[in-house]
Design a protein around this motif. Structure first.
Motif, PDB file in Angstrom:
ATOM      1  N   UNK A   9       0.806  -1.215   0.000  1.00 46.18           N
ATOM      2  CA  UNK A   9       0.000   0.000   0.000  1.00 46.18           C
ATOM      3  C   UNK A   9       0.849   1.281   0.000  1.00 46.18           C
ATOM      4  N   UNK A  10       2.161   1.154   0.276  1.00 47.97           N
ATOM      5  CA  UNK A  10       3.018   2.327   0.466  1.00 47.97           C
ATOM      6  C   UNK A  10       3.594   2.827  -0.850  1.00 47.97           C
ATOM      7  N   UNK A  11       3.528   4.152  -1.019  1.00 52.47           N
ATOM      8  CA  UNK A  11       4.205   4.816  -2.138  1.00 52.47           C
ATOM      9  C   UNK A  11       5.080   5.933  -1.581  1.00 52.47           C
TER      10      UNK A  11
ATOM     11  N   UNK B  82       4.670  10.825   0.715  1.00 49.68           N
ATOM     12  CA  UNK B  82       4.455   9.499   1.303  1.00 49.68           C
ATOM     13  C   UNK B  82       2.959   9.238   1.309  1.00 49.68           C
ATOM     14  N   UNK B  83       2.558   8.084   0.777  1.00 46.38           N
ATOM     15  CA  UNK B  83       1.133   7.768   0.707  1.00 46.38           C
ATOM     16  C   UNK B  83       0.913   6.310   1.099  1.00 46.38           C
TER      17      UNK B  83
ATOM     18  N   UNK C 220       1.017  12.507   2.768  1.00 45.58           N
ATOM     19  CA  UNK C 220       1.705  13.660   3.339  1.00 45.58           C
ATOM     20  C   UNK C 220       2.932  13.994   2.519  1.00 45.58           C
ATOM     21  N   UNK C 221       3.294  15.265   2.517  1.00 48.39           N
ATOM     22  CA  UNK C 221       4.520  15.719   1.873  1.00 48.39           C
ATOM     23  C   UNK C 221       5.485  16.124   2.980  1.00 48.39           C
ATOM     24  N   UNK C 222       6.612  15.454   3.069  1.00 42.05           N
ATOM     25  CA  UNK C 222       7.575  15.670   4.142  1.00 42.05           C
ATOM     26  C   UNK C 222       8.711  16.566   3.661  1.00 42.05           C
TER      27      UNK C 222
ATOM     28  N   UNK D 221      16.357   6.032   6.463  1.00 42.66           N
ATOM     29  CA  UNK D 221      15.232   5.110   6.529  1.00 42.66           C
ATOM     30  C   UNK D 221      13.994   5.896   6.953  1.00 42.66           C
ATOM     31  N   UNK D 222      12.937   5.773   6.174  1.00 42.58           N
ATOM     32  CA  UNK D 222      11.648   6.330   6.566  1.00 42.58           C
ATOM     33  C   UNK D 222      10.889   5.274   7.355  1.00 42.58           C
ATOM     34  N   UNK D 223      10.393   5.662   8.516  1.00 35.04           N
ATOM     35  CA  UNK D 223       9.519   4.781   9.288  1.00 35.04           C
ATOM     36  C   UNK D 223       8.138   5.423   9.316  1.00 35.04           C
ATOM     37  N   UNK D 224       7.179   4.754   8.725  1.00 41.21           N
ATOM     38  CA  UNK D 224       5.816   5.264   8.653  1.00 41.21           C
ATOM     39  C   UNK D 224       4.973   4.459   9.640  1.00 41.21           C
ATOM     40  N   UNK D 225       4.420   5.141  10.644  1.00 43.35           N
ATOM     41  CA  UNK D 225       3.689   4.484  11.723  1.00 43.35           C
ATOM     42  C   UNK D 225       2.189   4.653  11.530  1.00 43.35           C
ATOM     43  N   UNK D 226       1.460   3.558  11.700  1.00 41.84           N
ATOM     44  CA  UNK D 226       0.008   3.584  11.592  1.00 41.84           C
ATOM     45  C   UNK D 226      -0.613   3.341  12.965  1.00 41.84           C
ATOM     46  N   UNK D 227      -1.925   3.495  13.051  1.00 46.23           N
ATOM     47  CA  UNK D 227      -2.588   3.351  14.347  1.00 46.23           C
ATOM     48  C   UNK D 227      -2.675   1.898  14.798  1.00 46.23           C
TER      49      UNK D 227
END
Length: 325
Positions: A248-250, A262-263, A294-296, A307-313
């Protein structure tokens, strides 16, 4: 350096039975001193910890071993098991004592104290280190050498601390060994992990980072200030979740210059972390309401690989390597 070398040789032969110096003990591991290490390898608790737990180490008491008064450092781990449940338990204690210029650690297997951190050194000195842990790998090597590169005096809580920076010359020449510090020991590293267990007091994890150190003189948070010393971050609830999030990550563009998009398709992002290759956080963005795109802004981040760490609920975290140029 001659004095330290003499101490080293006598200790290695089991001939050194010096009394503890009160001032040296006050410098390293005073009663009540506390360390919090990030960790997550299979040999500090349940399997598959994924570097998501921590080891708590505390100086608790004095004891006599082979006629030497040593300080007991008691340790426990807390981490997530494969069911994503936090578990805690004790791991073996270690025993240290200090002279005016050297910190020694007790080697259970050889029943003697071995020099661990030597501070009476000069730039260019060659140090020989002995692995404290028992050999567990066919390629295990008992000793390795480093050369002192510099002596530095960083300031923590308004107080200067001596630090020794050095690099390996054997068995793998050129590797940079993490520096060791007067009060804290080693902040992070993996000393020769492919050839021997790392140096104590971190001998039970192949990779570690000192999050926090506390005693009567210091209260230092080495990791990012927003992470609690005893934090155990959530893991993805299953391998299927990891695969699901990855699909699901782009992340684009990659390589990037000053910003990245980041999507997560259909999944709310709670926060985005930018980590350097040592795992230290250099940037954090949080979204209380959640967002799937989001645009970082990376304009204040130095060029390099991160390294990007993308955290979800409720689906844990997903990682993606990114290059800034």
């Amino acid at each position: 350096m001659k004095k330290s070398f003499l101490y080293f040789m006598m200790a290695f032969m089991g001939l050194l039975n010096l009394p503890v110096l009160a001032t040296a003990q006050a410098d390293f591991a005073p009663i009540g001193a506390k360390w919090y290490y990030s960790s997550g390898t299979y040999n500090v608790g349940p399997s598959a910890l994924h570097f998501q737990g921590y080891v708590f180490q505390e100086s608790v008491s004095d004891t006599v071993i082979n006629g030497i008064t040593a300080r007991k450092l008691q340790r426990t781990y807390s981490a997530r098991n494969t069911q994503n449940t936090i578990v805690s338990g004790p791991i073996s204690s270690i025993y240290m004592y200090a002279t005016a210029d050297t910190i020694f650690s007790y080697n259970v297997d050889s029943n003697r104290f071995m020099p661990l951190y030597i501070f009476n050194v000069a730039v260019g000195d060659t140090l020989t280190h002995h692995s404290i842990g028992a050999p567990v790998y066919p390629l295990f090597v008992n000793t390795w050498q480093t050369v002192v590169d510099s002596i530095r005096y960083p300031v923590f809580n308004g107080k200067q601390v001596k630090a020794v920076y050095h690099h390996e010359v054997s068995p793998i020449a050129g590797w940079e060994s993490p520096p060791y510090y007067q009060y804290f020991g080693q902040l992070q590293g993996e000393w020769g992990i492919y050839y021997q267990q790392p140096a104590i007091p971190e001998d039970y994890y192949t990779r570690y980072d000192l999050r926090c150190y506390q005693d009567d003189s210091f209260d230092v948070h080495f990791a990012n200030a927003s992470m609690a010393c005893d934090s155990v971050p959530p893991e993805p609830t299953s391998i299927a979740d990891v695969d699901f999030l990855s699909r699901k990550l782009s992340v684009y563009p990659n390589p990037a210059t000053d910003q990245v998009t980041i999507m997560l398709d259909g999944i709310a992002i709670q926060s985005v972390e930018v980590l350097d290759m040592l795992g230290r956080r250099v940037l954090l963005q949080e979204y209380k309401a959640g967002t799937n795109k989001t645009m970082t802004d990376l304009s204040n981040v130095s060029k390099g690989t991160y390294i990007l760490r993308i955290n979800t609920k409720d689906k844990g975290s997903v990682y993606r390597k990114i290059v800034l140029k």
